[in-house]
Design a protein around this motif. Sequence first.
Motif, short mmCIF file in Angstrom:
data_model
loop_
_atom_site.label_atom_id
_atom_site.label_comp_id
_atom_site.label_asym_id
_atom_site.label_seq_id
_atom_site.Cartn_x
_atom_site.Cartn_y
_atom_site.Cartn_z
N UNK A 69 0.87 -1.18 0.00
CA UNK A 69 0.00 0.00 0.00
C UNK A 69 0.90 1.23 0.00
N UNK A 70 0.29 2.42 -0.10
CA UNK A 70 1.07 3.65 -0.18
C UNK A 70 0.71 4.60 0.95
N UNK A 71 1.70 5.34 1.41
CA UNK A 71 1.44 6.57 2.15
C UNK A 71 1.54 7.71 1.15
N UNK A 72 0.55 8.59 1.16
CA UNK A 72 0.47 9.67 0.18
C UNK A 72 0.49 11.01 0.91
N UNK A 73 1.20 11.99 0.30
CA UNK A 73 1.15 13.36 0.82
C UNK A 73 2.35 13.72 1.66
N UNK A 74 2.12 14.68 2.56
CA UNK A 74 3.20 15.21 3.38
C UNK A 74 3.09 14.80 4.84
N UNK A 75 2.05 14.03 5.18
CA UNK A 75 1.89 13.63 6.57
C UNK A 75 1.74 14.82 7.49
N UNK A 76 0.91 15.77 7.09
CA UNK A 76 0.64 17.02 7.84
C UNK A 76 1.91 17.88 7.95
N UNK A 77 2.82 17.54 8.85
CA UNK A 77 4.02 18.38 8.97
C UNK A 77 5.29 17.54 8.73
N UNK A 78 5.34 17.02 7.52
CA UNK A 78 6.54 16.30 7.10
C UNK A 78 6.73 14.98 7.80
N UNK A 100 9.56 17.04 9.74
CA UNK A 100 9.79 18.24 8.91
C UNK A 100 10.44 17.90 7.58
N UNK A 101 10.08 16.73 7.02
CA UNK A 101 10.64 16.32 5.74
C UNK A 101 10.09 17.19 4.61
N UNK A 102 10.83 17.25 3.50
CA UNK A 102 10.49 18.18 2.42
C UNK A 102 9.69 17.55 1.29
N UNK A 103 9.59 16.22 1.24
CA UNK A 103 9.01 15.56 0.07
C UNK A 103 7.49 15.40 0.18
N UNK A 104 6.88 15.22 -0.97
CA UNK A 104 5.48 14.80 -1.09
C UNK A 104 5.51 13.39 -1.63
N UNK A 105 4.94 12.43 -0.90
CA UNK A 105 4.92 11.05 -1.34
C UNK A 105 3.78 10.83 -2.33
N UNK A 106 4.09 10.15 -3.44
CA UNK A 106 3.08 9.84 -4.45
C UNK A 106 3.09 8.35 -4.75
N UNK A 107 2.12 7.93 -5.55
CA UNK A 107 2.10 6.55 -6.06
C UNK A 107 2.36 6.53 -7.56
N UNK A 151 12.92 9.48 2.22
CA UNK A 151 12.57 10.85 2.60
C UNK A 151 13.65 11.80 2.08
N UNK A 152 13.33 13.08 2.14
CA UNK A 152 14.28 14.12 1.73
C UNK A 152 14.31 15.19 2.80
N UNK A 153 15.51 15.44 3.32
CA UNK A 153 15.67 16.50 4.32
C UNK A 153 15.07 16.11 5.65
N UNK A 154 14.58 17.12 6.37
CA UNK A 154 13.97 16.87 7.67
C UNK A 154 14.96 16.88 8.81
N UNK A 155 14.44 16.58 10.00
CA UNK A 155 15.27 16.64 11.21
C UNK A 155 16.46 15.70 11.15
N UNK A 156 16.29 14.54 10.53
CA UNK A 156 17.35 13.55 10.46
C UNK A 156 18.06 13.58 9.11
N UNK A 157 17.30 13.77 8.03
CA UNK A 157 17.90 13.80 6.70
C UNK A 157 18.85 14.96 6.49
N UNK A 158 18.56 16.07 7.17
CA UNK A 158 19.48 17.20 7.14
C UNK A 158 19.36 18.07 5.91
N UNK A 159 20.39 18.87 5.71
CA UNK A 159 20.40 19.87 4.64
C UNK A 159 20.35 19.21 3.27
N UNK A 160 19.48 19.71 2.42
CA UNK A 160 19.36 19.19 1.06
C UNK A 160 20.35 19.91 0.16
#
Length: 350
Positions: A141-150, A154-161, A323-332
């Motif tokens: 199955x898929x998770x779609x979107x930004x999950x409210x606040x990343x 605080x991740x930067x991506x939008x998940x799609x299918x 994921x892209x960026x965020x608290x753990x992914x860091x600077x893009x």
Amino acid sequence: MLSVFVAAFLFFSCSGDNGGTTGGDTILKPTNLTVVATPVGVSTQNPNGDGSGTVNFTISATNATSYKVALGDGETRETSSGTLSYTYTVSGTNSYTIYVSAYNGAQFISTSIPVTIYVAPKAIWSDEFNVDGAPDATKWAYDIGTGDWGWGNNEAQYYTSRADNVKVQNGVLKIIAQRENYSGSNYTSARIKTQGKFTFKYGRVEMRAKLPSGGGTWPALWMLGNNITTAGWPACGEIDIMEHLGNQLNKIYGTLHHPGHSGGNADSRTVDIANATSEFHIYALDWRADAIKFYVDNQLFYTFTNTSSLPFNQNFFLIINCAIGGNFGGTIDPNFVSSTYEVDYIRVFN
């Protein structure tokens, strides 16, 4: 263990005297009890058997008419022929103490021998990603979107299918993280999961994968407790089998999140490998009731002690994402355009 103790107690608590009588006939106590245990498929390369778990027992004793065998795993068998075949089912290499009694009427003699047997793990679920197109809808199955606040980070991506972000091609699953303006986000990627389709409790997970490159990329293979919708996070438990940061090239994380140990306070270890983004490696987890072990290319790098008080004793489901960026992914990296997370297979064994 109680069964094994009781069996051992019965075998060794007493033994018959040298002889008894029935209707004037002397019943001789068995002597010269010998037991040979031979795992099937023993060789120099496989000293504990071929993985089938089957052991052939040959038992003999002078004056014996029957034998009772406690097999060390709580099971007991009887034989009058002196031959017995038994198959162990607990995966891995395990040692057992075998208790054997030889009987002639009420007279008996007992002994014990050790046996070590290898039981190969058996696949209970897998995806080899051999059919081009979208991931198998019966498995993912898929998770779609930004999950409210990343998605909580605080991740930067939008998940799609979309096939632009996730597809099976030429025998591998491809999750493509890329820079593009999409539904208010500056990046897109994909996150697929087995929630609602496959869960399991304990076992071994293996994934052969080549990881994406670029500062800010954050690929992972991880699991969440299937009760997340009722218990919430981190009470449901989280097991991160593999995480890699494009900003920390070639450093692989194995991490567990649970109450009191989540986020930046999680239980975690790392191992450095070579060529994580240019070569395929095997990332694995051995999850049991007493321990959770993390591996890369069969190298153990973290052992976590599991106990009944932790949330790691229930069914979990699998997640693969980048994921892209965020608290753990860091600077893009400002020059990042696109990179692909490639998965050759993922397999779950009992």
